[in-house]
Motif scaffolding. Structure first.
Motif, PDB file in Angstrom:
ATOM      1  N   SER A 231       0.817  -1.216   0.000  1.00 23.29           N
ATOM      2  CA  SER A 231       0.000   0.000   0.000  1.00 23.29           C
ATOM      3  C   SER A 231       0.848   1.263   0.000  1.00 23.29           C
ATOM      4  CB  SER A 231      -0.953  -0.003   1.197  1.00 23.29           C
ATOM      5  OG  SER A 231      -0.236  -0.047   2.417  1.00 23.29           O
ATOM      6  N   ALA A 232       2.074   1.185   0.527  1.00 29.31           N
ATOM      7  CA  ALA A 232       2.939   2.365   0.583  1.00 29.31           C
ATOM      8  C   ALA A 232       3.869   2.474  -0.621  1.00 29.31           C
ATOM      9  CB  ALA A 232       3.765   2.337   1.870  1.00 29.31           C
ATOM     10  N   ASP A 233       3.731   1.570  -1.584  1.00 29.27           N
ATOM     11  CA  ASP A 233       4.556   1.580  -2.801  1.00 29.27           C
ATOM     12  C   ASP A 233       6.048   1.494  -2.491  1.00 29.27           C
ATOM     13  OD1 ASP A 233       2.391   1.736  -4.570  1.00 29.27           O
ATOM     14  OD2 ASP A 233       2.294   3.914  -4.396  1.00 29.27           O
ATOM     15  N   VAL A 234       6.385   0.783  -1.419  1.00 27.26           N
ATOM     16  CA  VAL A 234       7.794   0.651  -1.047  1.00 27.26           C
ATOM     17  C   VAL A 234       8.543  -0.226  -2.041  1.00 27.26           C
ATOM     18  CG1 VAL A 234       9.371  -0.206   0.723  1.00 27.26           C
ATOM     19  CG2 VAL A 234       7.341   1.079   1.384  1.00 27.26           C
ATOM     20  N   ILE A 235       7.893  -1.263  -2.543  1.00 25.76           N
ATOM     21  CA  ILE A 235       8.557  -2.130  -3.524  1.00 25.76           C
ATOM     22  C   ILE A 235       8.984  -1.323  -4.744  1.00 25.76           C
ATOM     23  CG2 ILE A 235       8.328  -4.152  -5.002  1.00 25.76           C
ATOM     24  CD1 ILE A 235       8.398  -4.847  -2.072  1.00 25.76           C
ATOM     25  N   ALA A 236       8.104  -0.437  -5.187  1.00 31.74           N
ATOM     26  CA  ALA A 236       8.443   0.403  -6.346  1.00 31.74           C
ATOM     27  C   ALA A 236       9.655   1.275  -6.044  1.00 31.74           C
ATOM     28  CB  ALA A 236       7.246   1.271  -6.729  1.00 31.74           C
ATOM     29  N   ASP A 237       9.744   1.778  -4.812  1.00 28.73           N
ATOM     30  CA  ASP A 237      10.900   2.589  -4.430  1.00 28.73           C
ATOM     31  C   ASP A 237      12.176   1.745  -4.434  1.00 28.73           C
ATOM     32  OD1 ASP A 237      11.729   5.322  -3.090  1.00 28.73           O
ATOM     33  OD2 ASP A 237      12.696   3.746  -1.913  1.00 28.73           O
ATOM     34  N   MET A 238      12.086   0.526  -3.955  1.00 33.76           N
ATOM     35  CA  MET A 238      13.243  -0.370  -3.973  1.00 33.76           C
ATOM     36  C   MET A 238      13.695  -0.653  -5.401  1.00 33.76           C
ATOM     37  SD  MET A 238      12.248  -3.161  -1.027  1.00 33.76           S
ATOM     38  CE  MET A 238      12.237  -2.739   0.716  1.00 33.76           C
ATOM     39  N   ARG A 239      12.743  -0.897  -6.278  1.00 33.25           N
ATOM     40  CA  ARG A 239      13.083  -1.147  -7.685  1.00 33.25           C
ATOM     41  C   ARG A 239      13.766   0.067  -8.302  1.00 33.25           C
ATOM     42  NH1 ARG A 239      13.158  -6.547  -8.269  1.00 33.25           N
ATOM     43  NH2 ARG A 239      11.098  -7.534  -8.076  1.00 33.25           N
ATOM     44  N   ARG A 240      13.262   1.234  -8.001  1.00 34.09           N
ATOM     45  CA  ARG A 240      13.851   2.465  -8.554  1.00 34.09           C
ATOM     46  C   ARG A 240      15.287   2.641  -8.090  1.00 34.09           C
ATOM     47  NH1 ARG A 240      14.682   7.335  -6.546  1.00 34.09           N
ATOM     48  NH2 ARG A 240      13.485   6.933  -4.637  1.00 34.09           N
ATOM     49  N   ARG A 241      15.581   2.250  -6.874  1.00 34.54           N
ATOM     50  CA  ARG A 241      16.923   2.400  -6.323  1.00 34.54           C
ATOM     51  C   ARG A 241      17.866   1.265  -6.721  1.00 34.54           C
ATOM     52  NH1 ARG A 241      17.120   5.845  -1.601  1.00 34.54           N
ATOM     53  NH2 ARG A 241      15.068   6.738  -1.122  1.00 34.54           N
ATOM     54  N   GLY A 242      17.321   0.200  -7.256  1.00 33.50           N
ATOM     55  CA  GLY A 242      18.157  -0.943  -7.615  1.00 33.50           C
ATOM     56  C   GLY A 242      18.408  -1.910  -6.473  1.00 33.50           C
ATOM     57  N   VAL A 243      17.570  -1.868  -5.433  1.00 35.88           N
ATOM     58  CA  VAL A 243      17.719  -2.771  -4.288  1.00 35.88           C
ATOM     59  C   VAL A 243      17.336  -4.190  -4.704  1.00 35.88           C
ATOM     60  CG1 VAL A 243      16.807  -3.373  -2.012  1.00 35.88           C
ATOM     61  CG2 VAL A 243      17.335  -0.988  -2.563  1.00 35.88           C
ATOM     62  N   GLU A 244      18.230  -5.136  -4.438  1.00 34.83           N
ATOM     63  CA  GLU A 244      17.979  -6.526  -4.800  1.00 34.83           C
ATOM     64  C   GLU A 244      17.708  -7.418  -3.590  1.00 34.83           C
ATOM     65  OE1 GLU A 244      21.094  -8.019  -7.273  1.00 34.83           O
ATOM     66  OE2 GLU A 244      20.699  -6.587  -8.894  1.00 34.83           O
TER      67      GLU A 244
END
Length: 503
Positions: A231-244
């Motif tokens: 709900s907080a779109d944290v996954i999208a933020d991780m993807r944008r940063r390149g977090v694996e």
């Protein structure tokens, strides 16, 4: 306001009592209560209650035949690996950090009821010589890791810090970080998001009123992480940063090695999608969950669900068969977390926590019970282990990595005093390992294990604190400490050893 429809919905779900004080309320409070009740999906939360309470009665004991210890092939141990292997894993983790592929994920939504303070646990000061709070210690550990990664690779990697709070802790947490300039971290790299809240129920299935115009709610457990991430779109933020990948942990462990390069390197080396740090159980009946397999799937089984005869089983070497004590210290790949959020979160079971929940009596007064009177429904962060396709377990030493802050001063264990002792004793060992020695005020060399002495008769602690900015895990202290004869109290800070003023 469509009061008639609201009343009808409440009646259908046996929750009509939630409007019992309606006529006593001001128009403003009626609006607040109406909005509060309208925000509840009664079908959903009542189903949660039914499944959770049914599951409670069905899962009192796991049958011995269903339990198996974690297979040796997925396990590693920091105490049994060579120094070369340890360094290889540490450097591997640092390289991933330098590449911006590692995040830290903090679970900080608990209300700290047992600790007895009106603020988030991360703000707690256990009275270290430096006066640092749990949040400051953790922030500085991240800063040190970024520094170590740069020294190894010459790349400025960032460890984004995702902090899951709750309605009770979010505002205070954000304000605390702002007031302390994020302890040197970039504000954009500290991402605070909020977990969801669920109504509290009586044992009979009625939603509890915390006030005449407010429902009693509680955070949905650390397993509420997954719906909150979505709900907080944290996954999208991780993807944008390149977090694996990410290291998830609870706020209250003063010894936590967040984003631990050894753990990250270990899990990455084994291509794990999910991993757990564990400590060896101290004795069969220790009140700690055990990482094991149930029907072929990885789970954490609560100590109360394991029969005594099973808990007492031992291997040929004398160690407990079921010895992998859970310390809420987990590794996840971003791909794995996204699959949980999108595919599995709705199927995770809620668990029952029996609590003392303040409520409104029939006469309208607020009553604080002295014994549990209701339940909070919680999911557990480790409930997703069952979906792992490549699991990994790393056993670490308790004295190096696990000292939780659960209870207030004066309790039998897991108190501010025990946390303080654990950290200072660890730092004392670091200085000794780096070649330093300690003497008491009478000139006698202190032992390798902290103990009482004539100059410190009231404590087993030796006041030796190492700043996280000076060392993440004991490394790099030789230049400062080798061949030094020291007298406590001391603080080791970057580049020097200082002697703080005695209070």
């Amino acid at each position: 306001m469509d009061l008639a429809s609201l009343r009808k919905g409440l009646e259908q779900h046996r929750q009509s009592h939630l409007l019992q004080f309606w006529d006593d309320l001001s128009s403003e409070n009626q609006k607040e209560l109406y909005d509060d009740l309208s925000s509840i999906d009664l079908d959903r939360v009542c189903q949660y209650f039914g499944k959770a309470t049914t599951g409670l009665s069905e899962a009192q004991t796991k049958s011995d035949e269903r339990l198996e210890p974690v297979p040796e092939k997925v396990c590693g141990s920091t105490s049994r690996m060579s120094s070369d292997e340890h360094k290889q894993l540490f450097d591997s983790g640092l390289r991933l950090i330098a590449e911006g592929k590692v995040a830290a994920l903090l679970l900080a939504g608990g209300q700290g009821t047992r600790l007895g303070v009106p603020y988030p646990k991360g703000m707690y000061n256990v009275q270290l010589p430096s006066g640092k709070t749990l949040y400051q210690l953790q922030a500085e550990r991240l800063l040190k890791l970024q520094e170590l990664a740069f020294k190894l690779t010459n790349r400025h990697g960032v460890i984004p810090w995702y902090i899951m709070t709750s309605e009770h802790t979010k505002d205070k947490t954000v304000k605390f970080f702002q007031e302390h300039s994020y302890f040197g971290l970039e504000a954009d790299n500290v991402i605070v998001f909020e977990q969801h809240m669920l109504p509290c129920f009586t044992f009979e299935g009625q939603i509890i009123l915390a006030g005449k115009h407010k429902v009693a709610r509680a955070p949905d457990g650390n397993g509420g992480l997954y719906s909150a991430l979505g709900s907080a779109d944290v996954i999208a933020d991780m993807r944008r940063r390149g977090v694996e990948c990410m290291h998830a942990y609870c706020v209250d462990n003063i010894l936590v090695k967040m984003a631990d390069p050894v753990f990250v390197g270990f899990c990455h080396q084994r291509s794990a999608d999910c991993g757990a740090k564990v400590v060896e159980k101290a004795f069969p009946t220790e009140a700690v969950g055990v990482v094991c397999q149930v029907d072929g799937h990885y789970e954490v089984v609560e100590y109360s669900e394991i029969a005594l005869k099973t808990a007492e089983l031992r291997r040929e070497d004398g160690r407990l068969t079921f010895n992998a004590g859970n310390i809420c210290n987990h590794y996840f790949t971003t791909d794995f977390i996204e699959s949980i959020v999108t595919e599995h979160d709705s199927s995770l079971q809620h668990h029952v926590a029996k609590k003392k929940i303040p409520f409104v009596s029939d006469d309208g007064s607020i009553t604080t019970p002295t014994t549990p009177n209701g339940i909070k429904m919680e999911k557990f962060v480790f409930d997703v282990f069952q979906f792992s396709k490549q699991f990994a377990v790393l056993e670490v030493l308790r004295e190096d990595e696990f000292a939780p802050l659960k209870n207030g001063p004066g309790a039998a264990k897991d108190t501010p005093a025990t946390c303080r002792s654990s950290l200072l004793n660890q730092h004392y060992r670091w200085v000794l390992a780096a070649g330093g020695k300690f003497m008491d005020s009478e000139g006698s060399v202190l032992p390798l294990i902290p103990a009482r002495s004539s100059s410190m008769p009231h404590t087993t602690d030796i006041d030796c604190e190492v700043s996280p900015m000076a060392s993440y895990a004991g490394e790099g202290l030789e230049e400062l400490c080798a061949n030094q004869v020291l007298t406590a109290p001391i603080q080791v800070v970057p580049g020097k050893i200082i002697k703080p003023e005695c209070s």
